[in-house]
Design a protein around this motif. Structure first.
Motif, PDB file in Angstrom:
ATOM      1  N   SER A 605      -5.585   1.902  49.037  1.00 49.26           N
ATOM      2  CA  SER A 605      -5.110   3.226  49.436  1.00 49.26           C
ATOM      3  C   SER A 605      -6.164   4.313  49.306  1.00 49.26           C
ATOM      4  O   SER A 605      -6.071   5.345  49.959  1.00 49.26           O
ATOM      5  CB  SER A 605      -3.871   3.610  48.610  1.00 49.26           C
ATOM      6  N   HIS A 606      -7.189   4.124  48.460  1.00 46.74           N
ATOM      7  CA  HIS A 606      -8.138   5.205  48.222  1.00 46.74           C
ATOM      8  C   HIS A 606      -9.323   5.192  49.182  1.00 46.74           C
ATOM      9  O   HIS A 606     -10.132   6.116  49.158  1.00 46.74           O
ATOM     10  CB  HIS A 606      -8.640   5.156  46.783  1.00 46.74           C
ATOM     11  N   ILE A 607      -9.423   4.161  50.015  1.00 43.33           N
ATOM     12  CA  ILE A 607     -10.516   4.082  50.985  1.00 43.33           C
ATOM     13  C   ILE A 607      -9.954   3.651  52.336  1.00 43.33           C
ATOM     14  O   ILE A 607      -8.865   3.065  52.406  1.00 43.33           O
ATOM     15  CB  ILE A 607     -11.610   3.088  50.547  1.00 43.33           C
ATOM     16  N   PRO A 608     -10.684   3.916  53.417  1.00 41.65           N
ATOM     17  CA  PRO A 608     -10.261   3.375  54.713  1.00 41.65           C
ATOM     18  C   PRO A 608     -10.282   1.852  54.684  1.00 41.65           C
ATOM     19  O   PRO A 608     -11.140   1.237  54.042  1.00 41.65           O
ATOM     20  CB  PRO A 608     -11.317   3.910  55.687  1.00 41.65           C
ATOM     21  N   ALA A 609      -9.332   1.242  55.366  1.00 33.61           N
ATOM     22  CA  ALA A 609      -9.323  -0.214  55.451  1.00 33.61           C
ATOM     23  C   ALA A 609     -10.609  -0.691  56.105  1.00 33.61           C
ATOM     24  O   ALA A 609     -11.126  -0.074  57.037  1.00 33.61           O
ATOM     25  CB  ALA A 609      -8.117  -0.684  56.262  1.00 33.61           C
ATOM     26  N   GLN A 610     -11.145  -1.786  55.596  1.00 33.50           N
ATOM     27  CA  GLN A 610     -12.420  -2.314  56.071  1.00 33.50           C
ATOM     28  C   GLN A 610     -12.209  -3.656  56.755  1.00 33.50           C
ATOM     29  O   GLN A 610     -11.649  -4.584  56.184  1.00 33.50           O
ATOM     30  CB  GLN A 610     -13.390  -2.474  54.903  1.00 33.50           C
ATOM     31  N   VAL A 611     -12.685  -3.739  58.000  1.00 33.18           N
ATOM     32  CA  VAL A 611     -12.563  -4.954  58.788  1.00 33.18           C
ATOM     33  C   VAL A 611     -13.937  -5.584  58.952  1.00 33.18           C
ATOM     34  O   VAL A 611     -14.933  -4.896  59.113  1.00 33.18           O
ATOM     35  CB  VAL A 611     -11.950  -4.643  60.167  1.00 33.18           C
ATOM     36  N   PHE A 612     -13.985  -6.892  58.888  1.00 32.07           N
ATOM     37  CA  PHE A 612     -15.235  -7.609  59.116  1.00 32.07           C
ATOM     38  C   PHE A 612     -14.899  -8.960  59.729  1.00 32.07           C
ATOM     39  O   PHE A 612     -13.756  -9.418  59.681  1.00 32.07           O
ATOM     40  CB  PHE A 612     -16.025  -7.770  57.813  1.00 32.07           C
ATOM     41  N   PHE A 613     -15.890  -9.577  60.335  1.00 30.06           N
ATOM     42  CA  PHE A 613     -15.666 -10.798  61.090  1.00 30.06           C
ATOM     43  C   PHE A 613     -16.615 -11.903  60.624  1.00 30.06           C
ATOM     44  O   PHE A 613     -17.582 -12.239  61.307  1.00 30.06           O
ATOM     45  CB  PHE A 613     -15.862 -10.541  62.590  1.00 30.06           C
ATOM     46  N   PRO A 614     -16.363 -12.476  59.475  1.00 29.95           N
ATOM     47  CA  PRO A 614     -17.232 -13.564  59.010  1.00 29.95           C
ATOM     48  C   PRO A 614     -17.022 -14.823  59.843  1.00 29.95           C
ATOM     49  O   PRO A 614     -16.008 -14.964  60.540  1.00 29.95           O
ATOM     50  CB  PRO A 614     -16.773 -13.767  57.567  1.00 29.95           C
ATOM     51  N   LYS A 615     -17.967 -15.715  59.770  1.00 27.22           N
ATOM     52  CA  LYS A 615     -17.803 -16.997  60.438  1.00 27.22           C
ATOM     53  C   LYS A 615     -16.622 -17.743  59.817  1.00 27.22           C
ATOM     54  O   LYS A 615     -16.348 -17.629  58.624  1.00 27.22           O
ATOM     55  CB  LYS A 615     -19.070 -17.832  60.319  1.00 27.22           C
ATOM     56  N   ALA A 616     -15.927 -18.520  60.645  1.00 26.30           N
ATOM     57  CA  ALA A 616     -14.739 -19.242  60.191  1.00 26.30           C
ATOM     58  C   ALA A 616     -15.174 -20.528  59.496  1.00 26.30           C
ATOM     59  O   ALA A 616     -15.054 -21.628  60.035  1.00 26.30           O
ATOM     60  CB  ALA A 616     -13.823 -19.542  61.367  1.00 26.30           C
TER      61      ALA A 616
END
Length: 834
Positions: A605-616
């Motif tokens: 809640s205290h930061i913007p949600a962070q999205v990333f795309f690591p290898k599967a």
């Protein structure tokens, strides 16, 4: 890490070339008060820059930054060498690069609170280091120096301030390395022969002086510090800012409290607060940090006309009617445009434009109807423009992203009457996926993130995927404002929530676990989730495996008609006959193309949600392992992935809470394990203690993982005394010696050899105990090079009929990483008494 929760996705894509600090795209638009607008006006007449420099998120002196940015009104920046990837996490299970994402955003949030700007180098935080010599064997020194020089040449600080000294007093090799680099960069930034490739974009820059922000911690004792203080410059940073309604100590506490993953919540201070600065380089100053530095408009050719205009603007300001200042602001803007191009012209024009926007109550917004798009997909965007003043504002045209033309509007924005319209655009086919720029490639062999674009180095985060350019006229004078295209939703609890756009692959594929441990020859179920990033996706999914491993079936077809659809498939993975470590990868094939990116999201809640795309990918390990016992009770501390790791090898793990910590219920467990820093973070541990000790006395097996020596909820955490320290073993490959070769820990049910301590990650252990009671048996010993032996990695004590274990080894890193030997030793600890 949460997976496939796209509704909370937040992501950035780098499309622009600039080291400028970009406004985060997940923040609610700023709506400054009339007092804050006056505060910003005052800054127009201050032309000074100060750069603070240290190693990690949370190293910075937030009171000093708040004071410099708001009282002195200098452009104040913080350069952190790292993103904090190597630290511990008090709010969740994320470690390494995922923790770096969290701590990056915590730093950016801190700067929004205290008024500073934030920069980073490419250094990857590899964990605690005892000296800079070790640091520079891992970090490539010249490249890191180039990063510091690059930031200095962009920021153009008049004064550079370090948090740490270049020697052992810094207490951490990264800390002292940051000061060493600052001293070198102070000179190198001014030398055109150093890093000349940067001069295509920037000019050499010589800061006036370099100072060390010294503290009591740098001296042997308080008496020595008081005796030396007369030799230091003293700055009272404890003032009160009436326009902001807070003291700088209060602002500082709010800023520092953003470092929640480090447990740095703070209480605000009021009253006199002295900071001490020691001269390092450049002309020595006697009383003021900016002594002999011109911070007025006189430092800019032609700037003499600006100063009186700003002074008059401030004198005539009407808080009840900020828009009355618009004519004066437009006049200042006109004079600014006449100045020769340069740093201060650009900086002050940006400041004036923002103040004009705020005095008008001008609200400009562009929101997409969705949050996730694939390359080539159409995007519908809603635009809102509203002028909440009585000034003559006309929206002349808008320039849309990814389009060659614009929309001619010439529409007057009448007072408090919104102007809304919708347009469509198309995400270009060549748009890359939204990956944080420093994570696009594997970490380089020199200990630095691999960043090829010079213009990206230093940035905190990526700029937005798309922007709308608003071209307006105010009383006939042209103004331009760029607004990021965002997604906005109504959350039933949080209310208005903003998310940046996400550019995704057409398909995601996720392996459900990060590590699979095979303790025997039996196959394990591998669940693979597929999610459509666009409509009408069909193809097949398979596991890419090394020799000796086999999946059944070899591949599985799938069809999904709608964007956002999900399908989960199941493979049986068979391990090889012998012990082996391997990487497995999930791959989907669609229309002749292969995709192997998963989707990760970190949401607090205290930061913007962070999205990333690591290898599967996932790690698969065939173990030579024998277990005794089956039922494990787990008391969570600061957060770790040990329970998941133990389930991987067949244990039945129960997460315990108040109702479970009773003598009757604890008897069912073969072992109880306390998570990392449980006695630092779990207030209930002091209430559980007597029950836990009775569990051991009656034949139980209790394993306590590391705690820090500060902030314990109780002092006596074992059945017999021992003293915690801050001692660490930072070299993960350090030799491990067996002090008690006959100990069950090293013999049953698995025979432990030195090979079991090979290929550990990041560190051996941390916060080792010293001076323990003779009832404890020290099982192993180890040490960093040129450091004394630490024998407290595993302490075992018989207590009544049971066993108490205190262990400082970094199990919370080793087990989730799938280190085979760590599993074998930990299983022996769980098997004590069986």
């Amino acid at each position: 890490m949460m997976r496939f929760n796209l509704k909370n996705a937040v992501v950035y894509l780098c499309l622009a070339a600039s080291i400028q600090v970009h406004e985060t795209q997940a923040q609610m638009p700023a709506k400054p008060s009339a007092a804050k607008i006056l505060h910003d006006m005052q800054k127009l007449n201050v032309l000074g820059n100060v750069l603070y420099m240290a190693a990690h998120p949370d190293d910075e002196n937030t009171t000093f930054i708040a004071y410099m940015a708001n009282e002195r009104q200098y452009n104040t920046s913080y350069l952190a060498l790292t993103r904090g990837d190597g630290g511990q996490n008090l709010i969740g299970p994320e470690i390494r690069e995922q923790l770096g994402l969290i701590r990056t955003q915590e730093l950016l949030q801190a700067r929004r609170v205290d008024g500073g700007k934030q920069y980073f180098s490419r250094a990857n935080d590899f964990g605690f280091s005892k000296n800079p010599e070790e640091v520079f064997t891992i970090w490539e020194r010249e490249n890191l120096l180039a990063d510091a020089v690059w930031v200095i040449r962009n920021v153009k600080p008049d004064v550079i301030v370090t948090r740490f000294p270049p020697d052992a007093r810094a207490g951490h090799g990264h800390h002292s390395a940051s000061s060493i680099l600052a001293e070198e960069a102070f000179d190198a930034a001014a030398d055109p022969k150093r890093f000349p490739e940067q001069l295509k974009y920037v000019e050499p820059w010589q800061a006036k002086r370099l100072m060390w922000n010294i503290g009591l911690w740098a001296m042997r004792n308080r008496e020595e510090f008081i005796k030396s203080a007369k030799n230091f410059m003293q700055v009272d940073v404890g003032g009160y800012n009436a326009l902001l309604g807070k003291s700088y100590g209060e602002i500082s506490a709010e800023s520092r409290s953003m470092h929640k993953s480090q447990g740095f919540g703070s209480i605000g201070d009021r009253g006199i607060s002295i900071e001490y600065l020691q001269h390092t380089k450049g002309p020595k100053a006697a009383k003021d940090l900016f002594e002999d530095i011109n911070t007025t408009w006189a430092r800019v050719k032609g700037g003499d006309k600006i100063q009186p205009l700003v002074t008059a603007l401030i004198a005539a300001y009407k808080p009840a009617n900020p828009a009355a200042s618009v004519p004066a602001l437009l006049k200042i803007k006109t004079e600014l445009t006449k100045l020769p191009d340069g740093f201060w012209k650009t900086t002050k024009l940006n400041e004036v434009n923002e103040i004009i926007k705020n005095t008008l109550g001008l609200y400009l917004e562009a929101t997409a109807m969705d949050y996730a798009f694939t390359p080539g997909e159409e995007m519908k965007v809603s635009v809102e423009a509203i002028n909440r003043s009585g000034e003559n504002v006309v929206l002349q045209k808008t320039v849309f992203p990814f389009q060659s033309g614009d929309t001619i509007l010439a529409s007057p924005l009448k007072k408090n009457s919104g102007f809304d319209f919708v347009f469509k655009t198309k995400i270009p086919d060549t748009t890359p996926i939204s990956q944080p720029y420093w994570l696009r490639k594997p970490i380089g062999y020199k200990g630095l993130f691999s960043v090829e674009d010079q213009m990206e180095i230093g940035r905190g985060e990526n700029p937005p995927v798309a922007k709308v350019l608003f071209e307006l006229s105010v009383d006939g004078q042209a103004l331009q404002y760029e607004t990021p295209v965002v997604f906005k939703k109504k959350d039933p609890v949080a209310g208005e929530v903003y998310q940046p756009l996400v550019v995704t692959p057409p398909l995601f594929v996720n392996i459900s676990q990060d590590v699979y441990m095979f303790e025997d020859d039996q196959p394990k179920k591998i669940m693979v989730a597929i999610k459509a990033g666009k409509d009408e996706c069909s193809g097949k999914v398979s596991l890419d495996l090394p020799t000796g491993w086999k999946s059944v079936p070899a591949n599985i077809p799938f069809t999904m008609q709608l964007k956002g659809a999900e399908q989960t498939v199941e493979f049986q993975l068979y391990p090889p006959a012998r012990s082996q470590e391997a990487e497995i990868k999930a791959v989907v094939e669609v229309d002749g193309k292969s995709y192997d990116n998963s989707f990760g999201i970190i949401s607090y809640s205290h930061i913007p949600a962070q999205v990333f795309f690591p290898k599967a990918t996932a790690r698969a390990v065939k173990l030579d392992l024998i277990k005794k016992g089956n039922n494990i009770g787990y008391l969570m501390g600061a957060g770790d992935l040990i329970p998941v790791s133990l389930r991987q090898i067949g244990y039945n793990v129960t997460m315990l809470d108040d109702k479970d910590v009773t003598p009757e219920k604890l008897r069912q467990y073969d072992a109880i394990v306390a998570g990392v820093r449980a006695y630092n973070t779990n207030e209930r541990m002091k209430h559980y203690q007597s029950t836990l000790m009775d569990y051991v006395k009656n034949g139980g097996n209790l394993i306590i993982q590391y705690n820090t020596d500060m902030g314990l909820v109780m002092n006596d955490i074992g059945p017999y005394p021992f003293v915690l320290t801050r001692d660490r073993i930072t070299v993960e490959g350090s030799e491990v010696r067996f002090l008690k070769p006959e100990s069950p820990v090293l013999n049953t049910p698995n025979k432990i050899t030195p090979a079991d301590f090979e290929n550990w990650v990041q560190e051996r252990g941390l916060y080792f105990p010293q001076k323990w009671s003779p009832e404890y048996e020290a099982v192993i010993s180890s040490n960093d090079p040129d450091s004394p032996a630490l024998d407290g990695g595993i302490l075992v004590a018989k207590y009544g009929k049971g066993n108490y274990v205190y262990t400082s080894l970094s199990w919370f890193r080793e087990l989730p990483a799938g280190v085979p030997g760590a599993y074998r030793v930990f299983v022996n600890l769980l098997s004590l008494g069986k």
